[in-house]
Design an enzyme around this catalytic site. Structure first.
Site, PDB file in Angstrom:
ATOM      1  N   HIS A 106      -1.229  -6.277  12.259  1.00 57.35           N
ATOM      2  CA  HIS A 106      -1.153  -6.331  10.768  1.00 57.35           C
ATOM      3  C   HIS A 106      -1.340  -8.040  10.411  1.00 57.35           C
ATOM      4  O   HIS A 106      -0.727  -8.660   9.623  1.00 57.35           O
ATOM      5  CB  HIS A 106       0.102  -6.405  10.178  1.00 57.35           C
ATOM      6  CG  HIS A 106       0.620  -4.794  10.144  1.00 57.35           C
ATOM      7  ND1 HIS A 106      -0.208  -3.685   9.980  1.00 57.35           N
ATOM      8  CD2 HIS A 106       1.905  -3.948  10.080  1.00 57.35           C
ATOM      9  CE1 HIS A 106       0.251  -2.641   9.742  1.00 57.35           C
ATOM     10  NE2 HIS A 106       1.402  -2.840   9.924  1.00 57.35           N
ATOM     11  N   HIS A 180       1.411  -1.451   2.135  1.00 59.01           N
ATOM     12  CA  HIS A 180       2.394  -1.108   3.017  1.00 59.01           C
ATOM     13  C   HIS A 180       3.724  -0.804   2.576  1.00 59.01           C
ATOM     14  O   HIS A 180       4.739  -1.273   3.223  1.00 59.01           O
ATOM     15  CB  HIS A 180       2.649  -2.473   4.383  1.00 59.01           C
ATOM     16  CG  HIS A 180       3.245  -1.687   5.394  1.00 59.01           C
ATOM     17  ND1 HIS A 180       4.145  -1.129   5.717  1.00 59.01           N
ATOM     18  CD2 HIS A 180       2.703  -1.933   6.833  1.00 59.01           C
ATOM     19  CE1 HIS A 180       4.613  -0.712   7.026  1.00 59.01           C
ATOM     20  NE2 HIS A 180       3.559  -1.149   7.737  1.00 59.01           N
ATOM     21  N   GLU A 310      -0.461   4.621   4.931  1.00 58.06           N
ATOM     22  CA  GLU A 310      -1.383   3.491   4.699  1.00 58.06           C
ATOM     23  C   GLU A 310      -2.713   3.652   4.944  1.00 58.06           C
ATOM     24  O   GLU A 310      -2.963   3.956   6.141  1.00 58.06           O
ATOM     25  CB  GLU A 310      -0.864   2.409   5.789  1.00 58.06           C
ATOM     26  CG  GLU A 310       0.773   2.036   5.663  1.00 58.06           C
ATOM     27  CD  GLU A 310       1.190   1.590   6.897  1.00 58.06           C
ATOM     28  OE1 GLU A 310       0.553   0.523   7.421  1.00 58.06           O
ATOM     29  OE2 GLU A 310       2.245   2.297   7.586  1.00 58.06           O
TER      30      GLU A 310
END
Length: 345
Positions: A106, A180, A310
């Site tokens: 991420h 997210h 996502e």
């Protein structure tokens, strides 16, 4: 439709502002310019009762220091990069190994969820919006190139929360942006999401190794616990998985058209959430590692307290031949359009 503003916190000498979008149906989205984070999303149930359906924190320090990406804008690259490294145009780049000391996750140690964005509210008769911009400098988290990123949150009277990402770069660089939020359609303080009915419009997925890195293969969901081509409760077959769902589903969206990717229904409240995207895949995560996180109003979240959907390019695409291209080059424009659309049943 209006956009309200209020001070949310002070962080390292900078004021952090919350932007509150609302519509005529009582829906409300609260976004802060730290991390371009969706802090809360208030949605009516079948009886018209409004509740927050996203997990999060009451204070900024928790978002900065211990958040599992609650409500975050994630980038430059969402999901995992094997060993935190990739080769681009003959140059090898080593990124932070911020997941278990082995892989990049991420965006690294300081991803887009941990920077301050420049925000601009926008009000129209039939929607309210806030646009947030961030210039990620060349070499940030060891990614190449200056990347100019914009994310726009729009709330409409049709109970759509649209999230649009736009980016340009002056040097070739990997880009895979997503949102997210952790959702619990019964309300964020409710026990778990195992009774939610999930439907994902995907016939295949990317199998992973023990570190959740895709093997490079594509496999059918038919005959597995991952098959949500017809709606069923998240908890119905979760025991057949290793620790819960954390899988990348392939949407067959090679032309990057705007499609319905998933539909989620919570029977007690009647809330329905449909997820739309123009991306080729979507990650379904069942909140497997939430256990013990203290969130809003002192609530302690437990495992499977929420789910994430996502939209994205396949994980580790930068290292996997045959996966969609995740490289943005000068002269190109990255566009990711997605939305969570709410109704009742």
């Amino acid at each position: 439709m209006s956009v309200q503003q209020r001070k949310f916190a002070q962080f390292q000498g900078n004021p952090i502002t919350m932007y509150i979008l609302s519509n005529k149906n009582g829906m409300k989205a609260e976004i802060i310019d730290y991390g371009a984070i969706l802090v809360s999303l208030y949605v009516p149930d079948r009886g018209g009762n409004i509740a927050d359906v996203t997990l999060g924190f009451d204070e900024l320090e928790s978002y900065a220091e211990r958040s599992p990406y609650f409500g975050a804008t994630v980038g430059r690259v969402a999901n995992r990069i094997d060993s935190g490294s990739f080769t681009l145009d003959g140059v090898e780049y080593q990124l932070a190994k911020n997941e278990n000391g082995r892989h990049h996750l991420h965006g690294g140690n300081k991803g887009f969820n941990n920077v301050i964005w420049r925000a601009q509210p926008l009000e129209e008769d039939d929607f309210s919006a806030v646009t947030l911009n961030y210039m990620s400098p060349d070499g940030e988290e060891n990614y190449p190139g200056n990347l100019n990123v914009t994310v726009t949150y729009t709330l409409t009277d049709e109970n759509e929360l649209k999230i649009d990402f736009d980016a340009v770069a002056d040097k070739a660089t990997p880009v895979n942006l997503t949102h997210h939020s952790y959702f619990n359609l019964a309300a964020e303080h409710s026990a778990d999401i195992l009774g939610h009915e999930m439907e994902i419009f995907a016939d295949s997925y990317t199998p992973v190794n023990d570190d959740l890195i895709p093997t490079g293969k594509i496999a059918p969901v038919a005959g597995t616990a991952l098959d949500f081509t017809h709606p069923h409760a998240i908890g119905e077959r979760i025991g057949q998985t290793q620790a819960g769902y954390d899988h990348n589903y392939i949407l067959g969206n090679d032309e990057q058209t705007y499609i319905l990717a998933a539909r989620t229904y919570e029977p007690k409240s009647g809330r329905v959430m449909e997820t739309y995207t123009n991306q080729p895949a979507i990650q379904f995560y069942s909140g497997n590692f939430l256990d013990g996180i203290k969130g809003k109003s002192g609530k302690t979240y437990s495992s499977h307290s929420a789910f994430c959907l996502e939209p994205q390019i396949h994980p580790n695409a930068v290292n996997t031949p045959g996966f969609p291209d995740a490289i943005l080059r000068p002269g190109q424009r990255y566009r990711h359009n997605m939305a969570y659309v709410f109704s009742v049943r």
